[in-house]
Design a protein around this motif. Structure first.
Motif, short mmCIF file in Angstrom:
data_model
loop_
_atom_site.label_atom_id
_atom_site.label_comp_id
_atom_site.label_asym_id
_atom_site.label_seq_id
_atom_site.Cartn_x
_atom_site.Cartn_y
_atom_site.Cartn_z
N MET A 257 0.84 -1.17 0.00
CA MET A 257 0.00 0.00 0.00
C MET A 257 0.89 1.24 0.00
N SER A 258 0.55 2.23 -0.81
CA SER A 258 1.35 3.44 -0.91
C SER A 258 1.04 4.39 0.24
N ASP A 259 2.00 5.25 0.53
CA ASP A 259 1.78 6.26 1.57
C ASP A 259 0.87 7.35 1.02
N LEU A 260 -0.14 7.69 1.76
CA LEU A 260 -1.07 8.74 1.34
C LEU A 260 -0.60 10.08 1.88
N LYS A 261 -0.77 11.11 1.08
CA LYS A 261 -0.44 12.47 1.50
C LYS A 261 -1.55 13.00 2.39
N PRO A 262 -1.20 13.77 3.42
CA PRO A 262 -2.26 14.36 4.26
C PRO A 262 -3.09 15.35 3.45
N THR A 263 -4.35 15.41 3.76
CA THR A 263 -5.24 16.33 3.04
C THR A 263 -5.95 17.24 4.04
N LYS A 264 -6.45 18.35 3.52
CA LYS A 264 -7.25 19.29 4.31
C LYS A 264 -8.52 19.56 3.53
N PRO A 265 -9.61 19.86 4.22
CA PRO A 265 -10.83 20.23 3.50
C PRO A 265 -10.56 21.46 2.63
N LEU A 266 -11.20 21.51 1.48
CA LEU A 266 -11.04 22.64 0.58
C LEU A 266 -12.03 23.74 0.94
N SER A 267 -11.55 24.96 0.94
CA SER A 267 -12.44 26.08 1.26
C SER A 267 -13.23 26.47 0.01
N GLY A 268 -14.32 27.17 0.23
CA GLY A 268 -15.10 27.67 -0.88
C GLY A 268 -16.21 26.75 -1.36
N PHE A 269 -16.48 25.69 -0.64
CA PHE A 269 -17.54 24.76 -1.03
C PHE A 269 -18.70 24.88 -0.07
N ILE A 270 -19.89 24.64 -0.59
CA ILE A 270 -21.08 24.77 0.25
C ILE A 270 -21.10 23.69 1.32
N GLU A 271 -21.66 24.05 2.45
CA GLU A 271 -21.93 23.10 3.52
C GLU A 271 -23.43 23.13 3.74
N LEU A 272 -24.06 21.99 3.62
CA LEU A 272 -25.51 21.93 3.70
C LEU A 272 -25.96 21.50 5.09
N LEU A 273 -27.04 22.12 5.55
CA LEU A 273 -27.69 21.68 6.78
C LEU A 273 -28.41 20.36 6.50
N PRO A 274 -28.76 19.60 7.53
CA PRO A 274 -29.37 18.28 7.30
C PRO A 274 -30.59 18.30 6.37
N VAL A 275 -31.49 19.26 6.53
CA VAL A 275 -32.68 19.32 5.66
C VAL A 275 -32.26 19.56 4.21
N GLN A 276 -31.31 20.47 4.01
CA GLN A 276 -30.82 20.76 2.66
C GLN A 276 -30.11 19.54 2.07
N GLN A 277 -29.35 18.82 2.89
CA GLN A 277 -28.63 17.65 2.41
C GLN A 277 -29.60 16.56 1.97
N ARG A 278 -30.68 16.38 2.74
CA ARG A 278 -31.68 15.37 2.35
C ARG A 278 -32.31 15.72 1.01
N CYS A 279 -32.60 16.99 0.79
CA CYS A 279 -33.16 17.44 -0.49
C CYS A 279 -32.16 17.19 -1.62
N PHE A 280 -30.91 17.56 -1.39
CA PHE A 280 -29.87 17.34 -2.39
C PHE A 280 -29.73 15.86 -2.72
N ASP A 281 -29.70 15.02 -1.68
CA ASP A 281 -29.56 13.58 -1.87
C ASP A 281 -30.73 13.00 -2.67
N GLU A 282 -31.94 13.47 -2.38
CA GLU A 282 -33.12 13.00 -3.10
C GLU A 282 -33.07 13.41 -4.57
N CYS A 283 -32.66 14.64 -4.83
CA CYS A 283 -32.53 15.09 -6.22
C CYS A 283 -31.48 14.26 -6.95
N ALA A 284 -30.35 14.02 -6.31
CA ALA A 284 -29.29 13.22 -6.92
C ALA A 284 -29.77 11.79 -7.17
#
Length: 70
Positions: free
Chosen positions: A1-28
């Motif tokens: 197995m190869s060594d993985l590089k550490p990662t950080k979350p990327l800024s500038g992306f939306i964060e959805l609240l639970p109700v919004q995430q459920r709507c997004f998931d249903e649409c997807a």
């Protein structure tokens, strides 16, 4: 197995609240169902990559064949 590089979350992306995430998931889910009915297969890839992942000199030949640099 190869060594993985550490990662950080990327800024500038939306964060959805639970109700919004459920709507997004249903649409997807509905879109995926329609596409599957039309004969498409699911392919889930990251939309973007961190620059470090694309500038790894040890694997440049592989990366260069799969990437467009802008």
């Amino acid at each position: 197995m190869s060594d993985l590089k550490p990662t950080k979350p990327l800024s500038g992306f939306i964060e959805l609240l639970p109700v919004q995430q459920r709507c997004f998931d249903e649409c997807a889910r509905r879109m995926q169902s329609v596409l599957k009915t039309a004969g498409f297969s699911r392919l889930d890839l990251p939309a973007i990559e961190r620059p470090e992942a694309l500038t790894d000199k040890d694997n440049w030949d592989e990366i260069e064949t799969q990437t467009f640099l802008f």
